[in-house]
Structure formats: structure tokens, C-alpha cells
Design an enzyme around this catalytic site. Structure first.
Site, PDB file in Angstrom:
ATOM      1  N   SER A 177     -27.996  13.289  19.447  1.00  0.00           N
ATOM      2  CA  SER A 177     -27.863  13.924  19.555  1.00  0.00           C
ATOM      3  C   SER A 177     -26.491  14.062  18.999  1.00  0.00           C
ATOM      4  O   SER A 177     -25.613  13.624  17.938  1.00  0.00           O
ATOM      5  CB  SER A 177     -28.154  14.835  20.246  1.00  0.00           C
ATOM      6  OG  SER A 177     -27.687  16.372  20.820  1.00  0.00           O
ATOM      7  N   THR A 178     -25.497  15.011  20.104  1.00  0.00           N
ATOM      8  CA  THR A 178     -23.594  14.643  20.235  1.00  0.00           C
ATOM      9  C   THR A 178     -23.548  13.666  20.017  1.00  0.00           C
ATOM     10  O   THR A 178     -23.775  12.147  20.603  1.00  0.00           O
ATOM     11  CB  THR A 178     -23.757  15.466  21.446  1.00  0.00           C
ATOM     12  OG1 THR A 178     -23.982  17.143  21.691  1.00  0.00           O
ATOM     13  CG2 THR A 178     -21.908  15.601  21.399  1.00  0.00           C
ATOM     14  N   HIS A 203     -30.033  16.524  16.142  1.00  0.00           N
ATOM     15  CA  HIS A 203     -29.921  17.502  16.776  1.00  0.00           C
ATOM     16  C   HIS A 203     -29.082  18.297  15.603  1.00  0.00           C
ATOM     17  O   HIS A 203     -27.389  17.496  15.763  1.00  0.00           O
ATOM     18  CB  HIS A 203     -29.981  17.385  18.399  1.00  0.00           C
ATOM     19  CG  HIS A 203     -30.929  17.493  19.057  1.00  0.00           C
ATOM     20  ND1 HIS A 203     -30.508  17.250  20.474  1.00  0.00           N
ATOM     21  CD2 HIS A 203     -32.079  17.781  18.686  1.00  0.00           C
ATOM     22  CE1 HIS A 203     -31.714  17.060  20.891  1.00  0.00           C
ATOM     23  NE2 HIS A 203     -32.125  17.218  20.371  1.00  0.00           N
ATOM     24  N   MET A 296     -26.155  15.337  24.295  1.00  0.00           N
ATOM     25  CA  MET A 296     -26.518  15.329  25.976  1.00  0.00           C
ATOM     26  C   MET A 296     -27.983  16.060  26.002  1.00  0.00           C
ATOM     27  O   MET A 296     -28.575  16.424  25.087  1.00  0.00           O
ATOM     28  CB  MET A 296     -25.288  17.089  25.422  1.00  0.00           C
ATOM     29  CG  MET A 296     -25.349  17.814  26.729  1.00  0.00           C
ATOM     30  SD  MET A 296     -24.524  17.157  28.370  1.00  0.00           S
ATOM     31  CE  MET A 296     -24.145  18.239  29.223  1.00  0.00           C
ATOM     32  N   ASP A 299     -33.492  15.506  25.694  1.00  0.00           N
ATOM     33  CA  ASP A 299     -34.607  15.828  24.932  1.00  0.00           C
ATOM     34  C   ASP A 299     -35.078  14.009  23.790  1.00  0.00           C
ATOM     35  O   ASP A 299     -33.928  13.378  24.120  1.00  0.00           O
ATOM     36  CB  ASP A 299     -34.059  16.558  23.375  1.00  0.00           C
ATOM     37  CG  ASP A 299     -35.448  16.843  22.903  1.00  0.00           C
ATOM     38  OD1 ASP A 299     -36.926  16.840  22.867  1.00  0.00           O
ATOM     39  OD2 ASP A 299     -34.976  16.279  21.061  1.00  0.00           O
TER      40      ASP A 299
END
Length: 354
Positions: A177-178, A203, A296, A299
Site C-alpha cells: 500500500s503506502t 492499493h 498502512m 490488509d
């Protein structure tokens, strides 16, 4: 955090500046210290007080947002949230911004921006809070939905992939993600043209994943592309889940394929790493390798544990190289990780395990 997150908004639209400011200031944990119409005005404010997070547009007079982002990341890395239009040119610039170190993206339409931002106020707040937790030095280049679990997409306990143990097909599943755009580039560019088939959830909003895949494809020895429903997972190919769609591993005869489907937000994400990982646990079992990297939240943590329990080899990026050590930390806490490695060793570990 012990004090409020200090934010500077940089956008040439007075309406956007006002709307974003109002959204952020409704949260007691955020303080907007300035709102500037272009980067040059912003730099004047930043000389007096440096922000924790910058909310930045791309197209602005005097200096565009991309140039400003690169300048900031070179001189003093600071988490930046891009607030950009979905126009084609804007989308291309946004992809460049991700490569330059932007922490997150908020997409806004060309028309009805004020209403859109008002309706997405919580998304703006959460993006800023997530960015504030990012490790800015790792970013520099080298509506809260109900938090549904993966059970909403794929039922639990319906197989472990044990029926696949005799196949020679191997699958690498990666979730991030991030900070993941840079992490994926670092890993995929180190992999050879012939490696096990790879399935990836990053993401990312709709329309950006295709451009991201195209960029990686131009940099990597292996083929990288945005996944389409029914695509075969095969050696030398990496498939990236489209933004706004879930991607699941499936089995078609002796071959692995992917299903690209609609569905609810899982762990507040679509695509969701947990959806991909659970499908890999079920249909690949011990023939899979699971990798969870910077991001973050949590997930993918439960899905990686399911892959581990089904016999897959599992890898997590370590804290020292993560932009945000959220998803890997949660996976480690659940006991679903075999190896914890810095980013520059992940590709080698994938090849050894795969």
C-alpha cells in the site's frame, strides 16, 4: 501523535483550498498552518514553519506540483498527499508523482469539485493522517466504509490448496500500500525475465494501475501489465489488480488464472490484499510465495497467515525499509511470516523460495 498534524494546502483553486481546509480543521488532530495558491507562496510559509504533511495539486501557475514535489523530496523529504484531477494528463502526472515519492492520492473530478471534496471529507482526513505516519525518508526516491473482512468476498475454511501440491506451477503473491509503488519497482526490477508468475495488489485508485503497470513494464525484464479477467498467471509475467476491482487467483485445469471482479470494500480497500492472499491459500497452497510490504493498516495480514498455514513460504518487508510498517507488522504479529527482510533482499528471497 503527541501534537496536532501540521498541514499546508497548495492548490491554485480558492474553492479547493477552502473546502480541504474546512474538512481537515474539523478534525481536532489536524492543524492547517497555511493554504497557498502555488508552490512559491507555499515555500514562503514553509521557511517560517515546516509542515508535517503537504496537500498538493499538480497543475498550478509559476511552478507545477510535480516540480515542487521533487524539490521537497530532494531537499527535505516530507509526506505529500496529491489531490489531482482524473484527466488523462493529470493521471500521467500523478503516476510521476508516485514515482517521485508522493505518499497518497486523492482523486478529484473536473466538475463538482467542491461537492466531491465535501462528500469525501473523511477520505481527505484519513489520507493526511496516514501520510503523517509515513517514514518520509523512505518516500524520497532512490467516507469511512464499514471495515469488512475477506469473508465478505471468499468464505473461510473452504480448502487449503492441498489438491494443488503436485503441480509444477508456482505463484508469487505480493500485497502493498503506502510506499508500495517504489517498493514494487525495487523488487520487480531485480527479478529475471523468467520467474514464477506474479499476482500483485497495490492499493491505488481506478485508472492509475494501468499506467503504473506500463511504467513498470518499461523498467523490468519480466512482463508487467494490469490484470484482465481470465488472464493466465505464467512465468515471466506480473499481473497488477486494477484499481477499483478485486483480483483472485483461480485454477483452470493445470493452469492458474485470475478473476477480476467487483465487490465490497474489504478492509476498506478494493482491491484488497486479503482477497488475493486467501484465494492463493486456497488454490495454490504450498506452491505459492506470499510477500507483504510497506503499507498502512492491516490488509493482507490475515490472508498471509492463511497462506502460511496452507504451506506457502511467506515474506514481510522489515521496518527499516518500510515507508509505513503497518501491514507487515500486523502480519508478523499474527505469526504468518517466515522471513522478515529489508527491501533490497526481497527479490532474492522470492527467487529462492519460488
Amino acid at each position: 501523535m503527541s501534537s496536532r498534524i501540521k498541514v499546508i494546502i497548495v492548490d491554485d483553486s480558492a474553492v479547493v483550498r477552502q473546502t480541504v481546509r474546512q474538512a481537515l480543521e474539523r478534525d481536532s488532530g489536524i492543524e492547517v498552518i497555511a493554504a497557498a495558491s502555488d508552490p512559491l507562496f507555499a515555500m514562503g510559509h514553509m521557511q517560517r514553519q515546516w509542515p508535517d504533511v503537504i496537500v498538493l495539486d499538480i497543475e498550478m501557475p509559476r511552478m507545477d506540483g510535480l516540480t515542487f514535489l521533487k524539490k521537497i523530496m530532494t531537499e527535505r523529504p516530507t509526506p505529500v498527499v496529491i489531490c489531482s484531477s482524473l484527466a488523462e494528463n493529470g493521471a500521467a502526472a500523478t503516476m510521476q508523482a508516485l514515482a517521485a515519492g508522493a505518499a497518497a492520492i486523492i482523486t478529484k473530478p473536473k466538475m463538482g469539485v467542491k461537492q466531491f471534496l465535501e462528500g469525501s471529507a473523511n477520505d481527505v482526513v484519513q489520507a493526511v493522517k496516514a501520510a503523517a505516519r509515513a517514514n518520509a525518508s523512505r518516500l524520497a526516491p532512490r467516507t469511512v466504509a464499514p471495515k469488512l473482512s475477506v469473508d465478505a468476498m471468499i468464505g473461510a475454511g473452504l480448502g487449503s490448496g492441498s489438491s494443488m501440491v503436485r503441480t509444477t506451477e508456482r505463484v508469487i503473491a505480493i500485497g502493498t500500500s503506502t510506499g508500495g509503488t517504489q517498493a514494487l519497482e525495487a523488487v520487480l526490477t531485480r527479478l529475471p525475465a523468467v520467474c514464477p508468475g506474479i499476482v500483485i495488489v497495490q492499493h491505488m485508485p481506478e485508472r492509475f494501475t494501468a499506467m503504473f503497470a506500463e511504467r513498470l513494464d518499461s523498467l523490468c525484464a519480466l512482463e508487467v501489465r494490469e490484470a484482465c479477467h481470465g488472464d493466465r498467471v505464467m512465468p515471466g509475467r506480473a499481473l497488477i489488480a486494477p484499481g477499483g476491482k478485486h483480483m483472485m487467483l483461480a485454477r483452470s485445469g493445470a493452469q492458474y488464472t485470475v478473476e477480476v471482479v467487483d465487490g465490497p470494500l474489504i478492509n476498506r480497500h478494493r482491491p484488497s490484499v486479503d482477497v488475493l492472499f486467501r484465494s492463493c491459500a486456497r488454490f495454490a497452497g504450498r506452491n505459492a510465495v506470499g510477500v507483504i510490504m510497506t503499507g498502512m493498516g492491516d490488509d493482507g495480514a490475515r490472508g498471509l497467515k492463511e497462506m502460511h498455514d496452507a504451506g506457502a513460504h511467506t515474506i514481510a518487508e522489515d521496518e527499516s525499509s518500510c515507508v509505513v510498517f503497518g501491514m507487515p507488522r500486523e502480519a508478523i504479529k499474527l505469526g504468518g511470516v517466515d522471513q522478515v527482510l529489508p527491501l533490497d533482499l526481497v527479490a532474492e528471497a522470492i527467487m529462492k523460495a519460488g
